[in-house]
Motif scaffolding. Structure first.
Motif, PDB file in Angstrom:
ATOM      1  N   PHE A 233       0.982  -1.202  -0.140  1.00 57.93           N
ATOM      2  CA  PHE A 233       0.046  -0.290  -0.032  1.00 57.93           C
ATOM      3  C   PHE A 233       0.791   1.252  -0.086  1.00 57.93           C
ATOM      4  O   PHE A 233       2.056   1.342   0.588  1.00 57.93           O
ATOM      5  N   ASP A 234       0.410   2.231  -0.682  1.00 56.55           N
ATOM      6  CA  ASP A 234       1.137   3.503  -0.522  1.00 56.55           C
ATOM      7  C   ASP A 234       0.983   4.503   0.675  1.00 56.55           C
ATOM      8  O   ASP A 234       1.614   5.342   0.845  1.00 56.55           O
ATOM      9  N   MET A 235      -0.248   3.902   1.098  1.00 53.14           N
ATOM     10  CA  MET A 235      -0.643   4.736   2.451  1.00 53.14           C
ATOM     11  C   MET A 235      -0.368   3.839   3.662  1.00 53.14           C
ATOM     12  O   MET A 235      -0.236   2.717   3.823  1.00 53.14           O
ATOM     13  N   LYS A 236      -0.286   4.482   4.818  1.00 54.47           N
ATOM     14  CA  LYS A 236      -0.306   3.952   6.297  1.00 54.47           C
ATOM     15  C   LYS A 236      -1.295   4.730   6.957  1.00 54.47           C
ATOM     16  O   LYS A 236      -1.562   6.077   6.917  1.00 54.47           O
ATOM     17  N   ALA A 237      -2.265   4.068   7.917  1.00 52.21           N
ATOM     18  CA  ALA A 237      -2.911   4.599   8.915  1.00 52.21           C
ATOM     19  C   ALA A 237      -1.913   5.516   9.977  1.00 52.21           C
ATOM     20  O   ALA A 237      -0.961   5.194  10.194  1.00 52.21           O
TER      21      ALA A 237
END
Length: 143
Positions: A61-65
């Protein structure tokens, strides 16, 4: 204005044993001219979300929480993998476009979903989840 999708009535009760069953259900929805969604997303967005998730479970994923979510949510991972997903999860606005890509038409989104599920037959889904952290292939299938 966005619906509070947690409160939407009339949802279908979905249970799938395989990823191919998800594709078969999506094919029926796309083939039916009067398919309506009950929440805030079009059928194209929903199928795009599934395709993006399967691809990202392989590619990463390109994002993190946010950090506080990444610290707390892993403690609930086992329970989340045993239970059905609850509706109405609110994502930050900056994540929504990536999480619910629009492929234009339900047919185009379905084709992306087919390709993504086909990949899972030959490639392991073992990427780190943005909130749950480390995931096995079996974890991804359950989710």
């Amino acid at each position: 204005m966005l619906l509070k999708s947690k409160n939407v009535q009339g949802r279908r009760n979905l249970e799938f044993s395989t990823l191919d069953e998800i594709v078969a259900d999506a094919e029926k929805l796309v083939a039916t001219s009067d398919t309506k969604t009950l929440g805030n997303w079009s059928l194209s967005h929903l199928l795009g979300h599934l395709a993006m998730t399967f691809n990202s479970s392989i590619d990463g994923f390109d994002m993190k929480a946010p950090l506080f979510i990444r610290l707390i949510v892993p403690f609930f991972k086992k329970a989340a993998l045993r239970q059905k997903m609850s509706p109405g999860i609110n994502l930050p606005k900056n994540v929504v476009a990536d999480a619910f890509p629009d492929f234009g038409t339900p047919q185009a989104a379905l084709e992306q979903l087919r390709k993504a599920v086909a990949r899972t037959k030959f490639e392991k889904m073992e990427a780190t989840h943005p909130a749950f952290g480390k995931m096995t292939n079996d974890d991804w299938v359950k989710l």
